[in-house]
Design a protein around this motif. Structure first.
Motif, PDB file in Angstrom:
ATOM      1  N   LYS A 212      14.486 -35.876   2.337  1.00 53.17           N
ATOM      2  CA  LYS A 212      15.690 -35.884   1.506  1.00 53.17           C
ATOM      3  C   LYS A 212      16.942 -35.983   2.372  1.00 53.17           C
ATOM      4  O   LYS A 212      17.888 -36.710   2.046  1.00 53.17           O
TER       5      LYS A 212
ATOM      6  N   LEU B 266      17.349 -36.688  -4.471  1.00 53.41           N
ATOM      7  CA  LEU B 266      17.125 -36.177  -5.826  1.00 53.41           C
ATOM      8  C   LEU B 266      15.640 -36.003  -6.125  1.00 53.41           C
ATOM      9  O   LEU B 266      15.265 -35.684  -7.247  1.00 53.41           O
TER      10      LEU B 266
ATOM     11  N   GLU C 261      19.901 -33.641 -14.781  1.00 52.09           N
ATOM     12  CA  GLU C 261      19.113 -33.036 -13.713  1.00 52.09           C
ATOM     13  C   GLU C 261      19.811 -33.144 -12.369  1.00 52.09           C
ATOM     14  O   GLU C 261      19.827 -32.194 -11.581  1.00 52.09           O
ATOM     15  N   SER C 262      20.409 -34.294 -12.087  1.00 50.81           N
ATOM     16  CA  SER C 262      20.984 -34.509 -10.760  1.00 50.81           C
ATOM     17  C   SER C 262      22.297 -33.764 -10.559  1.00 50.81           C
ATOM     18  O   SER C 262      22.714 -33.537  -9.421  1.00 50.81           O
ATOM     19  N   THR C 263      22.958 -33.359 -11.648  1.00 44.10           N
ATOM     20  CA  THR C 263      24.231 -32.645 -11.533  1.00 44.10           C
ATOM     21  C   THR C 263      24.124 -31.168 -11.886  1.00 44.10           C
ATOM     22  O   THR C 263      25.153 -30.485 -11.966  1.00 44.10           O
TER      23      THR C 263
ATOM     24  N   HIS D 255      24.704 -30.494  -4.935  1.00 43.57           N
ATOM     25  CA  HIS D 255      23.875 -30.949  -3.816  1.00 43.57           C
ATOM     26  C   HIS D 255      23.192 -29.762  -3.140  1.00 43.57           C
ATOM     27  O   HIS D 255      22.008 -29.827  -2.781  1.00 43.57           O
TER      28      HIS D 255
ATOM     29  N   ARG E 291      20.357 -28.423  -5.451  1.00 43.64           N
ATOM     30  CA  ARG E 291      19.205 -29.323  -5.609  1.00 43.64           C
ATOM     31  C   ARG E 291      18.190 -29.207  -4.482  1.00 43.64           C
ATOM     32  O   ARG E 291      17.060 -29.695  -4.618  1.00 43.64           O
TER      33      ARG E 291
ATOM     34  N   LYS F 290      16.224 -41.676 -16.306  1.00 39.59           N
ATOM     35  CA  LYS F 290      14.996 -40.885 -16.298  1.00 39.59           C
ATOM     36  C   LYS F 290      14.171 -41.303 -17.503  1.00 39.59           C
ATOM     37  O   LYS F 290      14.683 -41.365 -18.629  1.00 39.59           O
TER      38      LYS F 290
ATOM     39  N   MET G 249      12.246 -40.816 -12.276  1.00 39.03           N
ATOM     40  CA  MET G 249      13.656 -41.033 -11.966  1.00 39.03           C
ATOM     41  C   MET G 249      13.751 -42.408 -11.318  1.00 39.03           C
ATOM     42  O   MET G 249      12.999 -42.712 -10.378  1.00 39.03           O
TER      43      MET G 249
END
Length: 533
Positions: free
Chosen positions: A74, A104, A132-134, A239, A242, A399, A417
């Motif tokens: 990642k 992500l 999901e990403s935020t 970030h 996650r 997604k 994703m």
């Protein structure tokens, strides 16, 4: 960890564990390590049995057996996403998908040739990807939920904002005029400034005028600061979260300083905006009770959101939504105008052409909404800058909310994703000499018969997906285009520009995000414009 085996005289010598205690010790270790071993095995097995196992995995070269959370992979993707994606297409070919371990998580990367296939599939949800990403469901990140948890923002933009662009031109232009007076010295000397900081302030003021109308709070320094800072701070906090399992996010958000800062900013926003919302609602209630009370016609997002919420019966959080508008518009628009200015600083002859176009189009009438469409070279310049440096190297992020089989038989499992690579815009087979900035590229394309409206800045095409493509394309792109054109008219007609030194702007890469260099210093001085803007 220290184990106290007792201090009496009959106890064994230090370091020697009695037989009975040894068995207990062994059982305790087993109780601790067996679940861990099972968890590791399941994680490793899950890795091997990915639903996307039929798709090639492009390695970053940074992972290992013990890297259970793909932390190194990642981190590598966050720092080198474009190189990793380019490597993937070299391996599988330019027309085939592959998967990567992104910052992500596992992500399916589609080639530009598949953009049209996936652009309008309902089961490919942009909202679920962003949610999901935020970390949108974590306290403090409510503004992200307002843009992902329902359709109110998109509905308001399409039904209210789009139809009001003409009425907004004058107040936005007046705001730009005042911002230039406030932010630039009024003399003929050269002054050194950090370009992106200046542009961020101008765009924040212009956007605040659109979103808050004639309310005094649009000038509030604390509010303008929040609109600029919340986006950056919330992305940093998300970030950080996650990198840990999703079920831990709510707890960690209470512990991490960056996430606590975001929650505090949300509280500050409540204190500033809440009284305004309550006053507006009280005025409406009074007008309903007394028909003699006439309310002014308002063209701002406060009014549009209230109307759209009632029409569509969508509940929402008004204060969080105002921050949503800020994070959706201000930084992305600032990034695009900054990228455009960097390209113009390298091509001063293009600035001369643009000034001639402004004089020709605007004449003595100043900036009018109808004239913005006719700034065709300016439109081309902005689109070309965006082609070279978009905000995202992978766009159309989605997604899958169901199993999907595309017409060519390719399977996208539920939960995938995915996104489409932007590299088609960098392909010289699509755009000749794609590595060079060509200010007139899209002017020439629009001059071809039948292409008059196919290559505008706001036009969506699979070859140029900087604003997205299809069902979830950026609904605010028309507003952004108008803001940037108005701002450029002021910046180019009222000022002369040159780079301070030999610094070449960098592209700041953070995963799929591509940010314009925030530190470039330029020299600026007043000039007498040929026409009044």
């Amino acid at each position: 960890m220290e184990f106290d085996l007792g201090r009496n005289l009959s106890a064994p010598a230090p370091g020697i564990v009695p037989i009975a205690d040894s068995r207990s010790y062994t059982v305790t270790l087993a109780a601790l390590w067996i679940p861990i071993f099972i968890a590791i095995s399941l994680l490793w097995y899950g890795r091997l049995e990915s639903p996307l196992a039929h798709v090639p995995l492009v390695s970053t070269g940074k992972s290992s057996f013990w890297d259970i959370g793909h932390k190194k992979a990642k981190e590598s993707f966050a720092a080198n996403a474009r190189k990793i994606v380019a490597k993937g297409f070299q391996q599988v070919g330019n027309t085939k998908p592959f998967r990567v371990i992104s910052d992500l998580g596992e992500m399916l990367v589609l080639p530009p040739s598949m953009a049209d296939q996936v652009r309008n599939i309902d089961a490919l949800s942009h909202g679920e990807f962003m949610k999901e990403s935020t970390c949108a469901e974590v306290h403090g990140f409510e503004p992200f939920f307002e843009s992902t948890g329902h359709s109110l923002l998109a509905d308001m933009t399409k039904t209210k904002l789009m139809g009001s662009l003409k009425q907004l031109t004058d107040p936005v232009n007046e705001t730009a005029t005042q911002a230039c007076k406030d932010l630039f010295p009024d003399d003929d000397d050269w002054h050194e400034v950090v370009l992106k900081d200046i542009l961020l302030e101008i765009i924040a003021r212009m956007s605040s005028t659109i979103f808050l109308g004639d309310e005094e709070v649009r000038h509030d320094k604390a509010w303008l600061r929040l609109t600029k800072e919340y986006t950056v701070d919330s992305f940093l906090a998300a970030h950080q979260l996650r990198t840990y399992p999703q079920f831990l996010w709510p707890v960690l958000a209470m512990l991490f300083p960056q996430a606590r800062k975001v929650r505090d900013q949300l509280r500050q926003a409540e204190a500033i905006i809440r009284p305004l919302i309550e006053r507006r609602r009280a005025e409406k209630a009074a007008a309903l009770a007394d028909p003699s009370i006439k309310l002014p016609e308002r063209y701002d997002s406060i009014e549009w959101l209230e109307q759209t919420s009632q029409d569509r019966k969508i509940p929402y959080a008004p204060v969080a939504m105002q921050l949503t508008l800020a994070l959706s518009a201000i930084h992305t628009t600032t990034d695009l105008i900054t990228t455009t200015m960097y390209e113009l600083l390298r091509c001063p002859e293009v600035i001369r052409h643009l000034r001639k176009e402004v004089v020709s189009v605007m004449g003595s009438g100043g900036i009018k909404h109808s004239a913005l469409y006719n700034l065709k070279l300016m439109d081309s310049v902005i689109k070309e800058a965006q082609r070279i440096k978009p905000a995202l190297s992978i766009n159309m992020v989605r997604k899958a909310t169901a199993n999907i089989t595309l017409p060519d038989g390719f399977r996208i499992p539920k939960g995938t994703m995915l996104g489409v690579s932007h590299h088609g815009a960098w392909d010289s087979a699509v755009f000749p000499e794609a590595d060079k900035f060509d200010a007139f590229r899209f002017v020439r394309l629009r001059e071809q018969p039948g292409n008059e409206n196919r290559w505008q800045l706001t036009t969506l095409r699979s070859e140029h997906i900087a604003f997205g493509h299809g069902l979830h394309a950026c609904p605010g792109r028309f507003l952004a285009a108008n803001e940037i054109k108005i701002a450029l008219c002021h910046l180019l007609m009222k000022f002369e520009w040159k780079v301070a030194g030999e610094v070449k702007p960098r592209i700041i890469e953070n995963g799929i995000f591509l940010d314009s260099d925030p530190g470039v210093r330029v020299l600026v001085r007043r000039r007498k414009g040929e026409v009044e803007v």
